[in-house]
Design a protein around this motif. Structure first.
Motif, PDB file in Angstrom:
ATOM      1  N   PHE A 121     -16.178  12.978  13.986  1.00 27.33           N
ATOM      2  CA  PHE A 121     -17.248  13.943  13.737  1.00 27.33           C
ATOM      3  C   PHE A 121     -17.978  14.230  15.042  1.00 27.33           C
ATOM      4  CE2 PHE A 121     -16.394  11.473   9.993  1.00 27.33           C
ATOM      5  CZ  PHE A 121     -16.311  12.427   8.987  1.00 27.33           C
ATOM      6  N   THR A 122     -18.131  15.511  15.327  1.00 25.62           N
ATOM      7  CA  THR A 122     -18.802  15.942  16.547  1.00 25.62           C
ATOM      8  C   THR A 122     -19.967  16.842  16.177  1.00 25.62           C
ATOM      9  OG1 THR A 122     -16.700  15.884  17.742  1.00 25.62           O
ATOM     10  CG2 THR A 122     -18.510  17.091  18.770  1.00 25.62           C
ATOM     11  N   LEU A 123     -21.122  16.566  16.772  1.00 24.61           N
ATOM     12  CA  LEU A 123     -22.298  17.407  16.607  1.00 24.61           C
ATOM     13  C   LEU A 123     -22.311  18.430  17.734  1.00 24.61           C
ATOM     14  CD1 LEU A 123     -25.055  18.221  15.482  1.00 24.61           C
ATOM     15  CD2 LEU A 123     -26.053  16.304  16.771  1.00 24.61           C
ATOM     16  N   ARG A 124     -22.289  19.700  17.377  1.00 32.86           N
ATOM     17  CA  ARG A 124     -22.333  20.781  18.361  1.00 32.86           C
ATOM     18  C   ARG A 124     -23.695  21.471  18.254  1.00 32.86           C
ATOM     19  NH1 ARG A 124     -16.025  22.834  17.611  1.00 32.86           N
ATOM     20  NH2 ARG A 124     -15.123  20.916  18.487  1.00 32.86           N
ATOM     21  N   TYR A 125     -24.507  21.260  19.296  1.00 33.16           N
ATOM     22  CA  TYR A 125     -25.868  21.781  19.294  1.00 33.16           C
ATOM     23  C   TYR A 125     -25.862  23.294  19.521  1.00 33.16           C
ATOM     24  CZ  TYR A 125     -27.471  16.932  19.668  1.00 33.16           C
ATOM     25  OH  TYR A 125     -27.723  15.603  19.443  1.00 33.16           O
ATOM     26  N   PRO A 126     -26.957  23.956  19.151  1.00 25.56           N
ATOM     27  CA  PRO A 126     -27.033  25.414  19.371  1.00 25.56           C
ATOM     28  C   PRO A 126     -26.871  25.820  20.829  1.00 25.56           C
ATOM     29  CG  PRO A 126     -28.733  24.706  17.830  1.00 25.56           C
ATOM     30  CD  PRO A 126     -28.098  23.459  18.369  1.00 25.56           C
ATOM     31  N   ASP A 127     -27.235  24.917  21.783  1.00 27.11           N
ATOM     32  CA  ASP A 127     -27.117  25.278  23.203  1.00 27.11           C
ATOM     33  C   ASP A 127     -25.703  25.068  23.747  1.00 27.11           C
ATOM     34  OD1 ASP A 127     -26.852  22.551  23.446  1.00 27.11           O
ATOM     35  OD2 ASP A 127     -28.673  22.242  24.631  1.00 27.11           O
ATOM     36  N   GLY A 128     -24.767  24.638  22.897  1.00 29.11           N
ATOM     37  CA  GLY A 128     -23.391  24.451  23.321  1.00 29.11           C
ATOM     38  C   GLY A 128     -23.022  23.032  23.707  1.00 29.11           C
ATOM     39  N   SER A 129     -23.990  22.142  23.856  1.00 24.86           N
ATOM     40  CA  SER A 129     -23.692  20.749  24.177  1.00 24.86           C
ATOM     41  C   SER A 129     -23.148  20.038  22.932  1.00 24.86           C
ATOM     42  CB  SER A 129     -24.937  20.034  24.710  1.00 24.86           C
ATOM     43  OG  SER A 129     -25.979  20.074  23.749  1.00 24.86           O
ATOM     44  N   GLU A 130     -22.518  18.866  23.159  1.00 29.72           N
ATOM     45  CA  GLU A 130     -21.861  18.143  22.073  1.00 29.72           C
ATOM     46  C   GLU A 130     -22.200  16.664  22.108  1.00 29.72           C
ATOM     47  OE1 GLU A 130     -17.675  18.733  22.164  1.00 29.72           O
ATOM     48  OE2 GLU A 130     -17.789  20.854  21.587  1.00 29.72           O
ATOM     49  N   ASP A 131     -22.084  16.032  20.958  1.00 31.19           N
ATOM     50  CA  ASP A 131     -22.266  14.588  20.833  1.00 31.19           C
ATOM     51  C   ASP A 131     -21.270  14.094  19.796  1.00 31.19           C
ATOM     52  OD1 ASP A 131     -23.140  11.970  20.739  1.00 31.19           O
ATOM     53  OD2 ASP A 131     -25.014  12.409  19.690  1.00 31.19           O
ATOM     54  N   GLU A 132     -20.349  13.209  20.221  1.00 34.93           N
ATOM     55  CA  GLU A 132     -19.417  12.620  19.258  1.00 34.93           C
ATOM     56  C   GLU A 132     -20.162  11.554  18.468  1.00 34.93           C
ATOM     57  OE1 GLU A 132     -15.550   9.891  19.535  1.00 34.93           O
ATOM     58  OE2 GLU A 132     -15.175  11.931  20.285  1.00 34.93           O
ATOM     59  N   LEU A 133     -20.318  11.779  17.175  1.00 35.68           N
ATOM     60  CA  LEU A 133     -21.151  10.918  16.342  1.00 35.68           C
ATOM     61  C   LEU A 133     -20.403   9.723  15.784  1.00 35.68           C
ATOM     62  CD1 LEU A 133     -22.976  13.716  14.306  1.00 35.68           C
ATOM     63  CD2 LEU A 133     -23.897  12.396  16.227  1.00 35.68           C
ATOM     64  N   LEU A 134     -19.179   9.933  15.347  1.00 36.36           N
ATOM     65  CA  LEU A 134     -18.429   8.874  14.668  1.00 36.36           C
ATOM     66  C   LEU A 134     -16.949   9.176  14.775  1.00 36.36           C
ATOM     67  CD1 LEU A 134     -18.167   6.445  12.639  1.00 36.36           C
ATOM     68  CD2 LEU A 134     -18.407   8.130  10.799  1.00 36.36           C
ATOM     69  N   SER A 135     -16.147   8.136  15.018  1.00 34.47           N
ATOM     70  CA  SER A 135     -14.701   8.273  15.010  1.00 34.47           C
ATOM     71  C   SER A 135     -14.099   7.102  14.239  1.00 34.47           C
ATOM     72  CB  SER A 135     -14.139   8.297  16.439  1.00 34.47           C
ATOM     73  OG  SER A 135     -12.720   8.347  16.423  1.00 34.47           O
ATOM     74  N   ILE A 136     -13.193   7.418  13.335  1.00 33.48           N
ATOM     75  CA  ILE A 136     -12.437   6.405  12.587  1.00 33.48           C
ATOM     76  C   ILE A 136     -10.971   6.617  12.959  1.00 33.48           C
ATOM     77  CG2 ILE A 136     -11.975   5.404  10.322  1.00 33.48           C
ATOM     78  CD1 ILE A 136     -14.468   6.916   9.322  1.00 33.48           C
ATOM     79  N   PRO A 137     -10.497   5.943  14.013  1.00 32.06           N
ATOM     80  CA  PRO A 137      -9.143   6.212  14.527  1.00 32.06           C
ATOM     81  C   PRO A 137      -8.032   5.776  13.583  1.00 32.06           C
ATOM     82  CG  PRO A 137     -10.470   4.929  16.101  1.00 32.06           C
ATOM     83  CD  PRO A 137     -11.189   4.944  14.807  1.00 32.06           C
ATOM     84  N   ASN A 138      -8.343   4.857  12.683  1.00 30.94           N
ATOM     85  CA  ASN A 138      -7.325   4.336  11.775  1.00 30.94           C
ATOM     86  C   ASN A 138      -7.905   4.358  10.368  1.00 30.94           C
ATOM     87  OD1 ASN A 138      -5.082   3.013  10.667  1.00 30.94           O
ATOM     88  ND2 ASN A 138      -5.918   0.999  11.085  1.00 30.94           N
ATOM     89  N   PHE A 139      -7.947   5.539   9.770  1.00 30.54           N
ATOM     90  CA  PHE A 139      -8.532   5.677   8.434  1.00 30.54           C
ATOM     91  C   PHE A 139      -7.684   4.923   7.426  1.00 30.54           C
ATOM     92  CE2 PHE A 139      -9.311   7.586   4.329  1.00 30.54           C
ATOM     93  CZ  PHE A 139     -10.692   7.703   4.320  1.00 30.54           C
ATOM     94  N   GLN A 140      -8.336   4.182   6.529  1.00 29.84           N
ATOM     95  CA  GLN A 140      -7.636   3.400   5.514  1.00 29.84           C
ATOM     96  C   GLN A 140      -8.179   3.779   4.154  1.00 29.84           C
ATOM     97  OE1 GLN A 140      -8.834  -0.304   7.560  1.00 29.84           O
ATOM     98  NE2 GLN A 140      -6.674  -0.868   7.502  1.00 29.84           N
ATOM     99  N   HIS A 141      -7.327   4.367   3.329  1.00 28.72           N
ATOM    100  CA  HIS A 141      -7.773   4.836   2.023  1.00 28.72           C
ATOM    101  C   HIS A 141      -8.389   3.732   1.179  1.00 28.72           C
ATOM    102  CE1 HIS A 141      -6.901   5.307  -2.341  1.00 28.72           C
ATOM    103  NE2 HIS A 141      -7.492   6.455  -2.145  1.00 28.72           N
ATOM    104  N   ASN A 142      -7.890   2.517   1.331  1.00 30.03           N
ATOM    105  CA  ASN A 142      -8.380   1.419   0.495  1.00 30.03           C
ATOM    106  C   ASN A 142      -9.794   0.974   0.840  1.00 30.03           C
ATOM    107  OD1 ASN A 142      -6.028   1.272  -1.027  1.00 30.03           O
ATOM    108  ND2 ASN A 142      -5.038  -0.097   0.413  1.00 30.03           N
ATOM    109  N   TRP A 143     -10.351   1.498   1.920  1.00 29.52           N
ATOM    110  CA  TRP A 143     -11.704   1.117   2.330  1.00 29.52           C
ATOM    111  C   TRP A 143     -12.504   2.389   2.609  1.00 29.52           C
ATOM    112  CZ3 TRP A 143     -12.521  -3.826   1.396  1.00 29.52           C
ATOM    113  CH2 TRP A 143     -11.429  -4.685   1.425  1.00 29.52           C
TER     114      TRP A 143
END
Length: 584
Positions: free
Chosen positions: A495-517
Motif C-alpha cells: 500500500f502506497t500513500l500518494r499525497y496531493p503534491d505528488g510525493s509518496e509514502d509506502e505504508l505497508l507491504s506484505i511480501p508473502n501473503f498467506q490466506h490462512n492468516w
C-alpha cells in the motif's frame, strides 16, 4: 582429442556426482525491491543459482557481472539467479544502487542476521551454489570459474559457443539434461565477514533466561490451549521435540505468521514479527541441542494460564450467535442473520473478540451494523448495512487505538454474515463475539473505508498476475489500520500513500501473503491523509500449478464469494482530522 577429452569428462562427472551430492535447507529472504524469495517456491525452475556477496571482497564485481550476464542469457529458461548478501551494514537502498550500477535486476537478498549464509554453509565471497529447488539437491558448490584460457575450458568453449565461465557450462548442461564436469573451480573471493553470526554463537544462551522469554512474547499467543496453532508450547520438552521444525519455519519466515516486510515492523503495533537477534538466539540454542537447566523452573510451565476463556479478559457484553449445522459436503452460500443488541444507550467499542467454536469449517464472519433507517432499506441479502468488523483466521480479536472507538447506537442491531466450507463430516458451530466498551467518547471516532478491485480476470496457469486498486480520501483524515483480504491465490500486496503534491509514502507491504492468516495491521502512529490523497494497493495472484493452495490452476478466476474465487479487498479504519492528533 576433443572427443576423448569430453568422454573422459562425461565419465568423470558421473563418478563425481555422488561425492558432490548434498542438500540445501529451505530459506526465505526479501530482496532490494521488497520482493519475497523462498528457495522452495522455485519449483517451477530446474535450477536456482545463489552467489555470496559482500562489498569490498576481491573479484566480487566480476562475479556479479558474470551472474548478471548469465541471467540475461537464460532469462527465458528455467533457472533463477540470486545474490545472497550476509551483511548487516547493507540496506535495501545500497543494494538498489549496486543493482543500478551494474545495470541488472538480479535479486539481492539481504541476510542481515547472516543466518541464511550459515545455513547454506557459505564461507567466501563469490562462492556459488547451484541447487535443484524441487529436491534441494546441491548440484555444484565452488567458484564461478571465469574462463582464463585453461586448455579444458578452451575445449569446452569450442563446443559451446559463447561459453564464459564454468557456471555457464554447468547451467547450460543441466538445462539440456547433459552430464557435466563437476570439477570444483577455486573461489577467489575473500572469506566472508560473519561477525554478527560469530557474536551470536559466542553468547551463552540460556533456555530459562533467553529462549523462553522470546517464546512467551512471540509464540505463546497461538501455541496455547485455545490458540490457533496445531501444537501447544506446554513446556521445554515439547519445544525441544519441535525444535528442528522451529528452525525450518524461522529460516523460511513461515513463523511468526502473517509477517509484514520487516522494514515496516516498527511502524505497527501487535504485528507478528521476530528480530534478527531473537532468531539468532533461538537458532544458536537449537544448534546446541535445545537443552535446559533441570535445576531451574521451566518458564513455559510457569507462564500465567488464561484467567478467562477470552484472551482480552471478560467482555462488557457477549453476543451469542445462533448454532449452525454444517453438512459434510456441498457448497454453502453466505448466510445473513440479524441479531438484536437491546442497547439502552449509545456505546463506544474499544475492542472486540470472537470466540469461534469450529475453526475448521468457519471461513469468516463479518459483523455489520444496521440503524433503524438501514433496517428498512434493501431487505434482500441482509439489507443496507455498515461494516463493523470481522473474523478470519489470525484475526480473532481487534484492539483499537486508545484514543479511538466505534460507535454503537442504541437503535442499532447486528447483521452477521457467516461463511462456512464443508470438510467431509458434519459439524455444528456455536460462535460468539465479546464487546469491550469505552467509558467515554473517543477523540477520534472511527469509520471504515475500503480499497478494492472486483473487475480482474486471472488467466489459467499464470504465476504472477498483477492487480491494482486505489481509493481517494475526500477530507482530511487520519489512517489507523489495514485489514487486507485475498483468497488462496493471493501472493503479495503493498500500500502506497500518494499525497496531493505528488510525493509518496509506502505504508505497508506484505511480501508473502498467506490466506490462512488474515491479519489486522494497526499503525503505531496514525498517518495524516490530506484531502485528495490516494491510497494505492498493488498486489498479485498466483494461479499456477506451483501454488500449493491453488484449488484449480486450469480455471480463469474472477471476484467471487467462495474461497476458490478471488477477492482484492482491504478494509481501512480512518477518522476525520477535525482536531490535532493526540497521542496517549
Amino acid at each position: 582429442m576433443l572427443r576423448g577429452l569430453l568422454l573422459i569428462a562425461s565419465m568423470w562427472s558421473l563418478s563425481c556426482g555422488e561425492a558432490m551430492a548434498s542438500r540445501a535447507p529451505d530459506f526465505a529472504l526479501i530482496d532490494q525491491n521488497g520482493r519475497f524469495h523462498q528457495l522452495g517456491r522455485y519449483v517451477d525452475k530446474e535450477l536456482v543459482v545463489v552467489a555470496a556477496y559482500q562489498s569490498g571482497c576481491a573479484r566480487d564485481d566480476s562475479v556479479l557481472r558474470e551472474l548478471a550476464s548469465l541471467q540475461q542469457r537464460f532469462r527465458d529458461a528455467a533457472v533463477s539467479f540470486q545474490v545472497l548478501v550476509p551483511d548487516p551494514d547493507e540496506s535495501r537502498k545500497s543494494l538498489k544502487d549496486l543493482a543500478d550500477r551494474l545495470g541488472t535486476d538480479l535479486p539481492f537478498l539481504l541476510d542481515s542476521s547472516q543466518l541464511v549464509a550459515d545455513a547454506l554453509s557459505f564461507t567466501h565471497c563469490g562462492e556459488i551454489l547451484v541447487v535443484d529447488p524441487a529436491r534441494f539437491d546441491v548440484l555444484y558448490r565452488g567458484g564461478i570459474g571465469l574462463y582464463d584460457d585453461h586448455p579444458l575450458q578452451l575445449a569446452l568453449a569450442a563446443t559451446i559457443p559463447g561459453l564464459s565461465s564454468h557456471l555457464h557450462y554447468i547451467v547450460h548442461s543441466e538445462l539440456r539434461g547433459e552430464p557435466f564436469i563437476q570439477d570444483v573451480m577455486p573461489i577467489n573471493g575473500d572469506p566472508l565477514q560473519l561477525a554478527e553470526l560469530r557474536a551470536a554463537r559466542a553468547r551463552s544462551v540460556s533456555y530459562e533466561q533467553d529462549v523462553a522469554p522470546i517464546l512467551i512474547e512471540r509464540c505463546l499467543g497461538c501455541h496455547s490451549e485455545r490458540g490457533a496453532a496445531p501444537w501447544v508450547m506446554s513446556g521445554h520438552q515439547m519445544v525441544q521435540g519441535w525444535s528442528q521444525m522451529i528452525r525450518e519455519t524461522l529460516l523460511t519466515r513461515r513463523m511468526p505468521p502473517g509477517q509484514i516486510d520487516y522494514e515496516h515492523a516498527d511502524r505497527f503495533d501487535d504485528v507478528h514479527h521476530i528480530t534478527d537477534d531473537e532468531m539468532s538466539t533461538l537458532l544458536a540454542w537449537i544448534e546446541k541441542g535445545a537443552r535446559r537447566n533441570p535445576e531451574q523452573p521451566d518458564p513455559l510451565v510457569l507462564a500465567p494460564s488464561e484467567s478467562s476463556e477470552w484472551e482480552l479478559g471478560e467482555p462488557d457484553m457477549i453476543v451469542e450467535f445462533p448454532a449452525h449445522e454444517i453438512p459434510a459436503t456441498g457448497v454453502l452460500d453466505y448466510m445473513f442473520v440479524p441479531i438484536e443488541l437491546g442497547l439502552m444507550e449509545d456505546k463506544w467499542v474499544q475492542a472486540y473478540e470472537f470466540d469461534v467454536d469450529d475453526k475448521l469449517s468457519l471461513h469468516h464472519i463479518i459483523v455489520y451494523t444496521q440503524d433503524a433507517r438501514q433496517q428498512r432499506q434493501n431487505a434482500s441479502r441482509g439489507g443496507s448495512r455498515t461494516n463493523f468488523g470481522g473474523y478470519a483466521p489470525g484475526r480473532e480479536h481487534v484492539v483499537l487505538d486508545d484514543s479511538t472507538g466505534i460507535l454503537l447506537k442504541r437503535d442499532m442491531r447486528f447483521m452477521i454474515q457467516f461463511h462456512y466450507t464443508t470438510v467431509g463430516r458434519e459439524l455444528t458451530d456455536r460462535s460468539r463475539i465479546g464487546l469491550y466498551f469505552r467509558d467515554s467518547a473517543p477523540d477520534y471516532p472511527l469509520v471504515r473505508t475500503a480499497v478494492m478491485n472486483g473487475e480482474f480476470q486471472i488467466p489459467p496457469g499464470v504465476r504472477e498476475f498483477p492487480v491494482q486498486a486505489e481509493t481517494v480520501i475526500n477530507e482530511d483524515s487520519y489512517l489507523f489500520s489495514f485489514a487486507p483480504h485475498m483468497h488462496y491465490r493471493g501472493k503479495h500486496i503493498k500500500f502506497t500513500l500518494r499525497y496531493p503534491d505528488g510525493s509518496e509514502d509506502e505504508l505497508l507491504s506484505i511480501p508473502n501473503f498467506q490466506h490462512n492468516w488474515q491479519m489486522v495491521y494497526r499503525l503505531r502512529d496514525p498517518v495524516f491523509l490530506p484531502a485528495g490523497s490516494r491510497i494505492v494497493a498493488e498486489g498479485a495472484f498466483d494461479n499456477s500449478r506451483f501454488n500449493p493452495l491453488n484449488p484449480d490452476p486450469t480455471q480463469t478466476v474472477g471476484w467471487g464469494d467462495q474461497v476458490w474465487d478471488e477477492m482484492f479487498l482491504t478494509w481501512m479504519r480512518i477518522s476525520p482530522a477535525d482536531q490535532p492528533l493526540l497521542r496517549n
